[in-house]
Every structure is written in C-alpha cells, then in structure tokens.
Design a protein around this motif. Structure first.
Motif, mmCIF file in Angstrom:
data_model
loop_
_atom_site.group_PDB
_atom_site.id
_atom_site.type_symbol
_atom_site.label_atom_id
_atom_site.label_comp_id
_atom_site.label_asym_id
_atom_site.label_seq_id
_atom_site.Cartn_x
_atom_site.Cartn_y
_atom_site.Cartn_z
ATOM 1 N N LYS A 271 0.846 -1.211 0.000
ATOM 2 C CA LYS A 271 0.000 0.000 0.000
ATOM 3 C C LYS A 271 0.872 1.248 0.000
ATOM 4 O O LYS A 271 0.607 2.208 -0.743
ATOM 5 C CB LYS A 271 -0.902 0.008 1.239
ATOM 6 N N LEU A 272 1.929 1.222 0.859
ATOM 7 C CA LEU A 272 2.806 2.387 0.972
ATOM 8 C C LEU A 272 3.633 2.552 -0.298
ATOM 9 O O LEU A 272 3.822 3.673 -0.816
ATOM 10 C CB LEU A 272 3.710 2.215 2.207
ATOM 11 N N ALA A 273 4.085 1.433 -0.858
ATOM 12 C CA ALA A 273 4.871 1.490 -2.100
ATOM 13 C C ALA A 273 4.034 2.117 -3.214
ATOM 14 O O ALA A 273 4.508 2.963 -3.989
ATOM 15 C CB ALA A 273 5.318 0.087 -2.488
ATOM 16 N N ALA A 274 2.743 1.722 -3.268
ATOM 17 C CA ALA A 274 1.857 2.274 -4.306
ATOM 18 C C ALA A 274 1.638 3.765 -4.087
ATOM 19 O O ALA A 274 1.639 4.566 -5.040
ATOM 20 C CB ALA A 274 0.523 1.532 -4.277
ATOM 21 N N LYS A 275 1.487 4.152 -2.814
ATOM 22 C CA LYS A 275 1.225 5.567 -2.498
ATOM 23 C C LYS A 275 2.428 6.431 -2.914
ATOM 24 O O LYS A 275 2.270 7.439 -3.617
ATOM 25 C CB LYS A 275 0.959 5.696 -0.992
ATOM 26 N N ILE A 276 3.640 6.004 -2.520
ATOM 27 C CA ILE A 276 4.831 6.809 -2.835
ATOM 28 C C ILE A 276 5.009 6.895 -4.354
ATOM 29 O O ILE A 276 5.268 7.968 -4.910
ATOM 30 C CB ILE A 276 6.093 6.194 -2.163
ATOM 31 N N THR A 277 4.812 5.768 -5.043
ATOM 32 C CA THR A 277 4.987 5.772 -6.503
ATOM 33 C C THR A 277 3.963 6.696 -7.161
ATOM 34 O O THR A 277 4.293 7.465 -8.072
ATOM 35 C CB THR A 277 4.832 4.334 -7.072
ATOM 36 N N SER A 278 2.718 6.632 -6.671
ATOM 37 C CA SER A 278 1.675 7.463 -7.296
ATOM 38 C C SER A 278 1.974 8.943 -7.073
ATOM 39 O O SER A 278 1.763 9.772 -7.963
ATOM 40 C CB SER A 278 0.284 7.083 -6.784
ATOM 41 N N LEU A 292 0.967 -4.399 -8.046
ATOM 42 C CA LEU A 292 1.805 -5.041 -7.028
ATOM 43 C C LEU A 292 1.142 -6.315 -6.489
ATOM 44 O O LEU A 292 1.816 -7.298 -6.206
ATOM 45 C CB LEU A 292 2.085 -4.055 -5.871
ATOM 46 N N LEU A 293 -0.191 -6.295 -6.362
ATOM 47 C CA LEU A 293 -0.888 -7.499 -5.907
ATOM 48 C C LEU A 293 -0.701 -8.644 -6.890
ATOM 49 O O LEU A 293 -0.587 -9.814 -6.518
ATOM 50 C CB LEU A 293 -2.398 -7.220 -5.748
ATOM 51 N N GLU A 294 -0.688 -8.286 -8.172
ATOM 52 C CA GLU A 294 -0.547 -9.325 -9.214
ATOM 53 C C GLU A 294 0.854 -9.918 -9.260
ATOM 54 O O GLU A 294 1.047 -11.013 -9.761
ATOM 55 C CB GLU A 294 -0.863 -8.721 -10.597
#
Ligand code: SAM
Length: 295
Positions: A271-278, A292-294
């Motif tokens: 979740k945090l990785a997705a937030k920082i990337t976005s 990332l889930l996939e």
C-alpha cells in the motif's frame, strides 16, 4: 374482452388454464412495496389458476385479500423447492395450472424458482411470464447511470473479507453493476466499496423504491458513507446499490512507474509502495496497488 386481459391483436393469448391437457406455470411478478402496482393481468392470472406456489404463504395471502382473490396457496421456498418439484410436475401434467410468486417483485430474481422453471423447460411443460415490478430494473431506470449494459450481482457476501475480495474481482467492470443490499449491511457494504473503488466511481443507492420513504442518493463511496453516518434513517429499509462502470484506463502504467513500485515493495508494504509511486509520478494509486498485488 371482458376478463381484464389486454390482448395484442397480433398475439393471441389463451390464458384459460384447462384448454390443453397439461397445465401452465405462470411466473407472476408482484409489487415491491406499492400495492397500486398490481396489474389487471396479475390479478386475473392469480384468480384463475388452480393453486399458487408462494415463497411465504402468509404474505401472499395478504396480497390476495387486497386484490380480492382466494386461490389456495402452498409454500414454495429455497428449502423445499427440490422436494416439491415432482409434485408440481404431476399437478401440471394432470392439467392444473399454477402461479409462482415470491414475497415481492419478480420470482427467480434473487428469489426461489430457478430449479422449477428449469425442470419444466426440460420436460417441455409450458411456462409463461406475467411481468411486473423488479427492484433492480426500477433502480436502474431512475439511477442516471449507463443502462445500455449492466451486470446484476444479487447480494454481496456477508463477511467483510469475502465482500472485499468479491468487490476487488469486479473493480474493473466497465458496465453498471447492480447489487441488492439489506439494512443490516448497507453501511459496511459502502465502506468496503470506499476501500476498493476510486473516488471517481459513481455510486447510487436506491432505497425503499415505490414506498413512502423512497430515496435515491448518489456520489462516490466516501461521500455516501458520510451521508449514511450522519443520517441513520438512510440505513433503514431495502436497497439497490448501483456502481457505475470503470472508465477505460487510457494511461497504462509506464515501465518507470512499475519499476519504482516493484523496488519499493521489496522494502515497504505494498500500500505504501503504491502511495509513494503514485505521488512521485502523479498517477493513480489503485492501478499501481493492483499491479503489485498481481506480482
Ligand atoms: N425478486 C425481487 C425483485 O424482483 O426485485 C428481489 C427479491 S430479494 C430477496 C429482496 C431484495 O431486493 C431486497 O433486500 C432489496 O435489496 C431489493 N428490494 C426489494 N424491494 C425493494 C424496494 N422496494 N426498494 C429497494 N430495494 C428493494
């Protein structure tokens, strides 16, 4: 015609139960709240069949007394549907005609009757519809969401974990998706939708259709959740929840985005990785999280 059945001159109905050696099963829709939605054909059919198979005989008897019909009823619900099949087939074969009704709306739509209709079709026995109210169609007709294609999902699972994974599977559905929901779970359902759906996803809650407190709320999941929290009355009654389809994703994730997300996720929660990337690339968080889930 004096019997109340309107007939298209190009389509000759014959609703007389005893005109063929075998009887007919009439699948009859009943009101979803407002008894003024009773049609002449519905009244006429229920009055002329030999018996009525009813999900709840007490409820159906109230409706019958309202419309001045005293046809005998027997119970036919999820728990005895299979047991009663052979008996019903025999009745039809001996020339009796029957009506199938549920507590409200159209039988078989999140209601009993599928096994029966399938069995009768397999035996080439006659099944005729007497259409009328149906909550999903009523809701779709007033929701203001695209109605050219839609998916009906019935009730979502009771448990939040199962509900979340179910919603996740349909997160990319591009057609309007329609659910039935009860007062016990409406808040939890919208809360889970707020976890899964992006804030640009339009949701409509159609409550108590055709009844005194009919209400239609629209917005994204977060704003609807706030309305439900602020006004407990909005969680009372019966609900149809409609979710607008996902808009086509024009911007695929670029290799730079996926690379950063992957690298971060090796050290951080997804979740945090997705937030920082976005935030780094100013792109949507949800597709990155799903990517990332996939992985
Ligand atoms: N066969 C019915 C039909 O044709 O709509 C549906 C039966 S299902 C067991 C009952 C669910 O339908 C309710 O929990 C609610 O989600 C929806 N529903 C039925 N009547 C409704 C109404 N008046 N307003 C909103 N939703 C309704």
């Amino acid at each position: 015609m004096s019997d109340g059945v309107s007939r298209d001159k190009n389509h000759q109905y014959d609703e007389t139960p005893s005109n063929t050696p075998e009887g007919t099963l009439y699948v009859v829709a009943t009101p979803i709240g407002n008894l003024d939605d009773v049609s002449d054909r519905m009244r006429h059919t229920l009055g002329r069949v030999n018996r009525i198979a009813a999900e709840d005989t007490r409820r159906t008897k109230q409706l019958l007394s309202h419309i001045g019909v005293d046809t005998p009823c027997f119970s036919f619900h999820d728990h005895n549907e299979r047991q009663k099949l052979d008996w019903i087939v025999q009745m039809l074969k001996s020339g009796e005609s029957l009506a199938l009704v549920s507590d409200a709306g159209t039988p078989l739509i999140s209601d009993p009757g599928y096994s029966l209709v399938r069995a009768l079709r397999q035996q080439s026995l006659k099944v005729v519809s007497v259409p009328g109210p149906c909550a999903l169609v009523a809701a779709l007709s007033i929701a203001g969401l695209p109605s050219d294609r839609f998916v009906f999902e019935g009730f979502l699972p009771n448990k939040s974990s199962a509900r979340l994974s179910y919603l996740q599977k349909m997160a990319h559905e591009t057609s309007t998706t329609i659910f039935y929901e009860s007062s016990h779970r409406i808040r939890a359902c919208i809360e889970d939708m707020s976890t899964i759906f992006d804030s640009d996803r339009q949701i409509v809650i159609a409550r108590e259709l055709t009844k005194t407190f009919e209400t239609v709320l629209q917005g994204n999941a977060e704003s609807l959740l706030e309305t439900l929290r602020n006004d407990p009355n909005q969680s009372k009654g019966e609900f149809v929840v409609l979710v607008g389809g996902e808009k086509p994703q024009l911007d695929e994730l670029s290799p730079d985005v996926t690379q950063l997300a992957k690298t971060l996720s090796e050290h951080l929660p997804k979740k945090l990785a997705a937030k920082i990337t976005s935030e780094t690339f100013t792109v949507k968080k949800k597709p990155i999280y799903e990517f990332l889930l996939e992985q």
